[in-house]
Design a protein around this motif. Structure first.
Motif, short mmCIF file in Angstrom:
data_model
loop_
_atom_site.label_atom_id
_atom_site.label_comp_id
_atom_site.label_asym_id
_atom_site.label_seq_id
_atom_site.Cartn_x
_atom_site.Cartn_y
_atom_site.Cartn_z
N ALA A 82 0.83 -1.21 0.00
CA ALA A 82 0.00 0.00 0.00
C ALA A 82 0.86 1.26 0.00
O ALA A 82 0.62 2.19 -0.76
CB ALA A 82 -0.94 -0.02 1.20
N VAL A 83 1.87 1.29 0.86
CA VAL A 83 2.74 2.47 0.94
C VAL A 83 3.53 2.64 -0.36
O VAL A 83 3.64 3.75 -0.89
CB VAL A 83 3.68 2.39 2.15
CG1 VAL A 83 4.72 3.49 2.11
CG2 VAL A 83 2.88 2.45 3.44
N THR A 84 4.06 1.55 -0.88
CA THR A 84 4.80 1.61 -2.14
C THR A 84 3.91 2.15 -3.25
O THR A 84 4.34 3.01 -4.04
CB THR A 84 5.35 0.21 -2.52
OG1 THR A 84 6.26 -0.21 -1.50
CG2 THR A 84 6.05 0.23 -3.87
N ASP A 85 2.68 1.69 -3.30
CA ASP A 85 1.76 2.15 -4.33
C ASP A 85 1.50 3.65 -4.22
O ASP A 85 1.53 4.37 -5.22
CB ASP A 85 0.44 1.38 -4.24
CG ASP A 85 -0.50 1.76 -5.35
OD1 ASP A 85 -0.15 1.57 -6.53
OD2 ASP A 85 -1.59 2.28 -5.04
N VAL A 86 1.29 4.14 -3.01
CA VAL A 86 1.04 5.57 -2.81
C VAL A 86 2.27 6.38 -3.22
O VAL A 86 2.15 7.37 -3.94
CB VAL A 86 0.64 5.86 -1.34
CG1 VAL A 86 0.73 7.34 -1.04
CG2 VAL A 86 -0.75 5.32 -1.08
N LEU A 87 3.44 5.96 -2.79
CA LEU A 87 4.66 6.70 -3.13
C LEU A 87 4.92 6.69 -4.62
O LEU A 87 5.34 7.70 -5.20
CB LEU A 87 5.86 6.12 -2.37
CG LEU A 87 5.84 6.35 -0.86
CD1 LEU A 87 6.95 5.55 -0.19
CD2 LEU A 87 5.94 7.83 -0.53
N GLU A 88 4.62 5.59 -5.26
CA GLU A 88 4.80 5.50 -6.71
C GLU A 88 3.85 6.47 -7.43
O GLU A 88 4.22 7.09 -8.43
CB GLU A 88 4.53 4.06 -7.16
CG GLU A 88 5.21 3.67 -8.42
CD GLU A 88 5.10 2.18 -8.68
OE1 GLU A 88 6.07 1.63 -9.21
OE2 GLU A 88 4.05 1.57 -8.39
N GLN A 89 2.64 6.63 -6.91
CA GLN A 89 1.70 7.57 -7.50
C GLN A 89 2.11 9.02 -7.25
O GLN A 89 1.85 9.90 -8.08
CB GLN A 89 0.30 7.36 -6.92
CG GLN A 89 -0.37 6.07 -7.34
CD GLN A 89 -1.75 5.98 -6.72
OE1 GLN A 89 -2.63 6.79 -7.04
NE2 GLN A 89 -1.95 5.02 -5.83
N VAL A 90 2.73 9.28 -6.12
CA VAL A 90 3.11 10.64 -5.75
C VAL A 90 4.25 11.16 -6.61
O VAL A 90 4.20 12.26 -7.16
CB VAL A 90 3.50 10.74 -4.26
CG1 VAL A 90 4.24 12.04 -3.96
CG2 VAL A 90 2.28 10.60 -3.37
N ILE A 180 12.95 -0.48 -0.12
CA ILE A 180 13.18 0.62 0.84
C ILE A 180 12.01 0.69 1.83
O ILE A 180 12.22 0.80 3.04
CB ILE A 180 13.38 1.96 0.10
CG1 ILE A 180 14.75 1.95 -0.54
CG2 ILE A 180 13.20 3.12 1.04
CD1 ILE A 180 15.04 3.15 -1.38
N VAL A 181 10.79 0.61 1.31
CA VAL A 181 9.63 0.68 2.19
C VAL A 181 9.66 -0.47 3.21
O VAL A 181 9.48 -0.26 4.40
CB VAL A 181 8.31 0.65 1.36
CG1 VAL A 181 7.10 0.45 2.26
CG2 VAL A 181 8.19 1.93 0.53
N GLN A 182 9.93 -1.67 2.74
CA GLN A 182 9.99 -2.83 3.65
C GLN A 182 11.10 -2.68 4.70
O GLN A 182 10.93 -3.12 5.83
CB GLN A 182 10.19 -4.12 2.86
CG GLN A 182 8.95 -4.55 2.11
CD GLN A 182 9.14 -5.88 1.41
OE1 GLN A 182 9.78 -6.77 1.93
NE2 GLN A 182 8.55 -6.01 0.24
N SER A 183 12.20 -2.06 4.33
CA SER A 183 13.30 -1.92 5.28
C SER A 183 12.97 -0.90 6.37
O SER A 183 13.55 -0.93 7.46
CB SER A 183 14.59 -1.51 4.57
OG SER A 183 14.53 -0.17 4.13
N ILE A 184 12.02 -0.01 6.11
CA ILE A 184 11.66 1.04 7.07
C ILE A 184 10.48 0.63 7.96
O ILE A 184 10.45 0.93 9.15
CB ILE A 184 11.35 2.36 6.34
CG1 ILE A 184 12.61 2.89 5.69
CG2 ILE A 184 10.75 3.40 7.28
CD1 ILE A 184 12.39 4.03 4.70
N LEU A 185 9.52 -0.06 7.37
CA LEU A 185 8.32 -0.43 8.14
C LEU A 185 8.66 -1.43 9.24
O LEU A 185 9.47 -2.34 9.02
CB LEU A 185 7.24 -1.02 7.22
CG LEU A 185 6.58 -0.04 6.26
CD1 LEU A 185 5.55 -0.75 5.41
CD2 LEU A 185 5.94 1.11 7.01
N PRO A 186 8.01 -1.25 10.41
CA PRO A 186 8.28 -2.19 11.52
C PRO A 186 7.67 -3.56 11.28
O PRO A 186 6.75 -3.71 10.54
CB PRO A 186 7.63 -1.50 12.74
CG PRO A 186 6.66 -0.51 12.19
CD PRO A 186 7.09 -0.20 10.79
#
Length: 186
Positions: A82-90, A180-186
């Motif tokens: 979900a976060v990756t998708d949002v960042l990709e759209q941004v 990158i997103v996976q490395s940051i998310l808890p």
């Protein structure tokens, strides 16, 4: 465009031209001349619709802010997806070009800040959208209850921005962004 010919929605025509310049040639190429040449109108048309070039840039940023504020994840089968998708759209060429302009043009940046906030427009909007996604993910149990959502959102947006900027003209792959997103998310 010949003198005396009526323009239908010249403001939209000019804003679309700015987005095309940003997408094809980057922030350094966005000038009033480039906008009028790309839109095919006389320079006076730009000044008839905008007080000055900063006013024009402010209108572009305003439209981009509204676009970002309306982004929702299209993929939501995991927190990172979900976060990756949002960042990709941004992080479009338009957003990256406008962000570069906002970073370097302090007067414009101050003029566009909401409520005297010291945050950089577009980045603040993106961070807010990502924080909303993270909060929703916390509600479904994908993010721990004790996660610092504002810090995570800021870290994710900053890291994604660095990834996109370092990629230059090539957009990073979804896999690179997701790592990158996976490395940051808890």
């Amino acid at each position: 465009m010949p003198t005396g010919q009526a323009l239908h929605d010249a403001r939209t025509l000019l804003l679309d031209a700015g987005r095309r310049v940003l997408s094809s040639d980057g922030a350094g190429a966005l000038t009033s001349r480039a906008v009028t040449e790309t839109s095919g109108v006389a320079k006076g048309v730009l000044h008839r619709h905008f007080a000055d070039f900063d006013d024009y840039l402010g209108a572009l940023v305003g439209e981009e802010r509204r676009r970002i504020e309306n982004i929702e994840p299209l993929v939501a089968d995991s927190a990172s997806a979900a976060v990756t998708d949002v960042l990709e759209q941004v992080f479009t060429p338009t957003m990256l070009g406008l962000a570069s302009i906002l970073i370097t043009r302090e007067r414009l940046r101050r003029r566009l800040q909401r409520d005297g906030s010291p945050e950089v427009p577009l980045f603040a909007d993106t961070t807010s959208v990502v924080a909303d996604v993270l909060a929703a993910e916390r509600e479904v149990g994908w993010i721990p209850e004790d996660a610092d959502i504002p810090a995570l959102a800021l870290t994710l947006v900053g890291s994604a921005h660095l990834l996109y900027v370092s990629a230059g003209d090539a957009r990073p792959t979804r896999d690179a962004l997701d790592r990158i997103v996976q490395s940051i998310l808890p």
